[in-house]
Scaffold this motif. Structure first.
Motif, PDB file in Angstrom:
ATOM      1  N   ALA A 145      40.324  42.505  54.159  1.00 30.68           N
ATOM      2  CA  ALA A 145      41.266  41.696  53.375  1.00 30.68           C
ATOM      3  C   ALA A 145      40.743  40.265  53.330  1.00 30.68           C
ATOM      4  CB  ALA A 145      42.662  41.740  53.995  1.00 30.68           C
ATOM      5  N   ILE A 146      41.334  39.482  52.423  1.00 31.59           N
ATOM      6  CA  ILE A 146      41.009  38.058  52.321  1.00 31.59           C
ATOM      7  C   ILE A 146      42.161  37.259  52.911  1.00 31.59           C
ATOM      8  CG2 ILE A 146      40.597  36.136  50.724  1.00 31.59           C
ATOM      9  CD1 ILE A 146      39.299  38.103  48.813  1.00 31.59           C
ATOM     10  N   VAL A 147      41.835  36.233  53.676  1.00 32.20           N
ATOM     11  CA  VAL A 147      42.848  35.349  54.237  1.00 32.20           C
ATOM     12  C   VAL A 147      42.648  33.947  53.671  1.00 32.20           C
ATOM     13  CG1 VAL A 147      41.483  34.746  56.300  1.00 32.20           C
ATOM     14  CG2 VAL A 147      43.980  34.569  56.366  1.00 32.20           C
ATOM     15  N   VAL A 148      43.748  33.257  53.383  1.00 31.18           N
ATOM     16  CA  VAL A 148      43.689  31.902  52.851  1.00 31.18           C
ATOM     17  C   VAL A 148      44.636  31.001  53.641  1.00 31.18           C
ATOM     18  CG1 VAL A 148      43.112  32.650  50.508  1.00 31.18           C
ATOM     19  CG2 VAL A 148      45.515  32.300  51.138  1.00 31.18           C
ATOM     20  N   ALA A 149      44.381  29.702  53.560  1.00 32.35           N
ATOM     21  CA  ALA A 149      45.288  28.696  54.123  1.00 32.35           C
ATOM     22  C   ALA A 149      45.657  27.700  53.034  1.00 32.35           C
ATOM     23  CB  ALA A 149      44.648  27.994  55.311  1.00 32.35           C
ATOM     24  N   CYS A 150      45.463  28.112  51.779  1.00 30.69           N
ATOM     25  CA  CYS A 150      45.844  27.329  50.604  1.00 30.69           C
ATOM     26  C   CYS A 150      46.438  28.301  49.588  1.00 30.69           C
ATOM     27  CB  CYS A 150      44.637  26.605  50.012  1.00 30.69           C
ATOM     28  SG  CYS A 150      44.976  25.831  48.410  1.00 30.69           S
ATOM     29  N   PRO A 151      47.734  28.203  49.287  1.00 27.42           N
ATOM     30  CA  PRO A 151      48.357  29.192  48.399  1.00 27.42           C
ATOM     31  C   PRO A 151      47.886  29.126  46.950  1.00 27.42           C
ATOM     32  CG  PRO A 151      49.907  27.439  48.944  1.00 27.42           C
ATOM     33  CD  PRO A 151      48.707  27.232  49.818  1.00 27.42           C
ATOM     34  N   THR A 152      47.362  27.974  46.518  1.00 24.85           N
ATOM     35  CA  THR A 152      46.830  27.906  45.157  1.00 24.85           C
ATOM     36  C   THR A 152      45.588  28.783  45.041  1.00 24.85           C
ATOM     37  OG1 THR A 152      47.712  25.678  44.872  1.00 24.85           O
ATOM     38  CG2 THR A 152      46.001  26.375  43.335  1.00 24.85           C
ATOM     39  N   CYS A 153      44.703  28.700  46.043  1.00 29.07           N
ATOM     40  CA  CYS A 153      43.545  29.603  46.080  1.00 29.07           C
ATOM     41  C   CYS A 153      44.004  31.054  46.145  1.00 29.07           C
ATOM     42  CB  CYS A 153      42.666  29.298  47.296  1.00 29.07           C
ATOM     43  SG  CYS A 153      41.830  27.704  47.268  1.00 29.07           S
ATOM     44  N   GLY A 154      44.965  31.324  47.025  1.00 29.55           N
ATOM     45  CA  GLY A 154      45.451  32.688  47.175  1.00 29.55           C
ATOM     46  C   GLY A 154      46.032  33.230  45.884  1.00 29.55           C
ATOM     47  N   GLY A 155      46.789  32.397  45.173  1.00 30.30           N
ATOM     48  CA  GLY A 155      47.370  32.831  43.910  1.00 30.30           C
ATOM     49  C   GLY A 155      46.311  33.169  42.879  1.00 30.30           C
ATOM     50  N   ALA A 156      45.267  32.350  42.805  1.00 30.98           N
ATOM     51  CA  ALA A 156      44.183  32.620  41.852  1.00 30.98           C
ATOM     52  C   ALA A 156      43.489  33.937  42.175  1.00 30.98           C
ATOM     53  CB  ALA A 156      43.182  31.468  41.873  1.00 30.98           C
ATOM     54  N   LEU A 157      43.219  34.178  43.453  1.00 32.61           N
ATOM     55  CA  LEU A 157      42.543  35.406  43.858  1.00 32.61           C
ATOM     56  C   LEU A 157      43.380  36.643  43.531  1.00 32.61           C
ATOM     57  CD1 LEU A 157      41.219  34.226  47.347  1.00 32.61           C
ATOM     58  CD2 LEU A 157      39.834  34.638  45.301  1.00 32.61           C
ATOM     59  N   ILE A 158      44.682  36.525  43.684  1.00 33.54           N
ATOM     60  CA  ILE A 158      45.575  37.654  43.416  1.00 33.54           C
ATOM     61  C   ILE A 158      45.766  37.884  41.920  1.00 33.54           C
ATOM     62  CG2 ILE A 158      47.978  38.434  43.610  1.00 33.54           C
ATOM     63  CD1 ILE A 158      48.062  37.001  46.351  1.00 33.54           C
ATOM     64  N   GLU A 159      46.011  36.802  41.176  1.00 30.18           N
ATOM     65  CA  GLU A 159      46.430  36.938  39.782  1.00 30.18           C
ATOM     66  C   GLU A 159      45.290  36.934  38.773  1.00 30.18           C
ATOM     67  OE1 GLU A 159      50.805  34.795  39.788  1.00 30.18           O
ATOM     68  OE2 GLU A 159      49.042  33.532  39.399  1.00 30.18           O
ATOM     69  N   ASP A 160      44.217  36.198  39.063  1.00 30.92           N
ATOM     70  CA  ASP A 160      43.260  35.859  38.010  1.00 30.92           C
ATOM     71  C   ASP A 160      41.835  36.357  38.233  1.00 30.92           C
ATOM     72  OD1 ASP A 160      45.255  34.288  36.610  1.00 30.92           O
ATOM     73  OD2 ASP A 160      45.028  32.838  38.224  1.00 30.92           O
ATOM     74  N   TYR A 161      41.556  36.986  39.380  1.00 28.35           N
ATOM     75  CA  TYR A 161      40.186  37.421  39.655  1.00 28.35           C
ATOM     76  C   TYR A 161      39.941  38.878  39.280  1.00 28.35           C
ATOM     77  CZ  TYR A 161      38.087  33.289  41.798  1.00 28.35           C
ATOM     78  OH  TYR A 161      37.528  32.047  42.007  1.00 28.35           O
ATOM     79  N   GLY A 162      40.998  39.596  38.930  1.00 32.48           N
ATOM     80  CA  GLY A 162      40.830  40.953  38.411  1.00 32.48           C
ATOM     81  C   GLY A 162      40.373  41.976  39.431  1.00 32.48           C
ATOM     82  N   ARG A 163      40.606  41.719  40.709  1.00 33.05           N
ATOM     83  CA  ARG A 163      40.224  42.674  41.753  1.00 33.05           C
ATOM     84  C   ARG A 163      41.464  43.138  42.520  1.00 33.05           C
ATOM     85  NH1 ARG A 163      34.790  42.376  43.337  1.00 33.05           N
ATOM     86  NH2 ARG A 163      33.554  42.114  41.430  1.00 33.05           N
ATOM     87  N   ASP A 164      41.383  44.338  43.024  1.00 36.42           N
ATOM     88  CA  ASP A 164      42.503  44.906  43.776  1.00 36.42           C
ATOM     89  C   ASP A 164      42.329  44.605  45.261  1.00 36.42           C
ATOM     90  OD1 ASP A 164      44.819  46.283  44.305  1.00 36.42           O
ATOM     91  OD2 ASP A 164      43.845  48.231  44.409  1.00 36.42           O
TER      92      ASP A 164
END
Length: 399
Positions: free
Chosen positions: A244-263
């Motif tokens: 899994a991927i872990v983040v400490a910045c929710p803007t980065c996390g949101g981009a990875l979830i919504e806009d990177y096209g990966r599951d």
């Protein structure tokens, strides 16, 4: 119709027309100042009129769109599931094509790319060697006349890049997407996340050449730059094996979830701490805590705020005091606070007054940008409190 990635250079009229004009978004919009065009309903109506040819796309229309902080709290309360972000991204891209990009946006977005370039990293590493001579926050005049207490460069920027931090008894492997602010300014926060994850049994992989996630570019309508950054990051991430991927910045996390096209599975570090239950305990010292919930943690990453409070309740010897406006915007929103200093300071003042009422010793949060804004607010408005990233607070108090 020209296409770039999964976004098109047109305003999606069908999405804008989903708005039923109820006005609920007015109650949560940090930029609302009495005019119809200063919150989501009005901005969507402007977009619809531009598409229909009823209104030219001019500087006046652009000014209304530019005042949006893209906190996306309107999406959070919308009863009709209007995808406001998608509409505004398209609107701002069209605006850029027709009217050009303002100087502050252009300079700010370019600086994010420069920071993560080979030359930029060398410059910042050199600057880091001088950071010990500077105070923790530097009073900085900005082009719009605003003054902010900005963080100094970390002593060892990018210090955790390209390394694997192994847990003693590994039960999982996490890829840590650090984000620009942790790389450059808040390196200690990155170290704290790793310390917490290792303690909980997770080996942490930090890629060598991740660049900006691209969310600031996307939110400003610079889709071309976003797609370029995304493709680079996908190649770098694909070089690693992880659960899994872990983040400490929710803007980065949101981009990875919504806009990177990966599951992918993408977690805020606090979600992992929370899910570990009794395995994660912390020792306080009779302090009082309050929390600022970053907008993108619940609007983009869809993290339930109860997660953060659940983690804080595991700190033995600490009392949690929930602020009345804990879930409202702090007024940062990246370049928005620089481009709209009066609006930003109004929101910031209200937040700091609310936090002062809690009589908390610490204002905790999980976004580096919010940390910057809250520390600036503490200095400006004289709050007798310390603003700190939740990861740093917990790492110092691990049992």
């Amino acid at each position: 119709m020209e296409e770039k990635g999964r976004f098109k250079i047109e305003i999606p009229l069908d999405l804008a027309q989903k708005c039923v004009k109820c006005g609920l978004c007015k109650s949560v919009c940090p930029s609302y100042h009495g005019e119809e065009g200063s919150y989501a309903r009005g901005r969507l109506a402007l977009a619809e009129m531009v598409v229909k040819g009823e209104l030219p796309l001019n500087e006046e229309v652009a000014a209304q769109w530019n005042e949006c902080a893209m906190c996306r709290r309107c999406e959070w309360v919308c009863p009709n599931d209007v995808h406001y972000k998608d509409v505004l991204v398209e609107a701002r891209e069209l605006q850029e094509k027709k009217l050009g990009r303002d100087f502050i946006s252009r300079a700010g977005l370019k600086s994010l790319e420069f920071m993560q370039s080979d030359l930029g990293r060398k410059v910042l590493k050199a600057a880091g060697k001088l950071s010990a001579l500077l105070p923790s926050e530097v009073k900085t005049p900005l082009p719009t006349g605003a003054v902010k207490f900005m963080p100094k460069p970390h002593g060892k920027p990018f210090g955790i890049r390209g390394k694997v931090f192994k847990a003693e008894e590994e039960k999982g492997r996490l890829l840590f997407f650090t984000g620009c602010m942790i790389d450059v300014f808040y390196g200690n926060t990155g170290e704290s996340v790793i310390k917490l994850m290792n303690k909980l049994g997770y080996t942490v992989v930090v890629p060598e050449d991740i660049k900006c996630c691209g969310a600031p570019h996307l939110y400003h309508g610079n889709v071309e730059a976003f797609e370029r950054l995304k493709e680079h990051n996908l190649k770098e991430i694909d070089r690693h094996e992880f659960d899994a991927i872990v983040v400490a910045c929710p803007t980065c996390g949101g981009a990875l979830i919504e806009d990177y096209g990966r599951d992918w599975k993408v977690y805020d570090f606090a979600q992992i701490v929370f899910e570990e239950g009794e395995n994660s305990r912390f020792k306080g010292a009779n302090e009082r805590l309050t929390f600022h919930v970053p907008c993108h943690s619940y609007t983009a990453m869809k993290v339930n705020p109860s997660v953060f409070y659940g983690v804080m309740e595991r700190v033995e010897g600490a009392e949690v005091a929930k602020a009345e406006k804990a879930q409202s915007c702090c007024g940062f929103a990246g370049l928005w606070s620089i481009k709209n200093p009066k609006l930003s300071e109004k929101v910031q003042r209200e937040k700091m007054e609310d936090f002062k009422e809690t009589k908390a010793d610490f204002i905790l949060t999980t976004c580096p940008g919010c940390v910057l804004q809250l520390r600036d607010g503490v200095r400006k408005f004289g709050n007798p409190q310390e603003a700190i990233h939740l990861a740093d607070y917990l790492a110092e108090r691990m049992e």
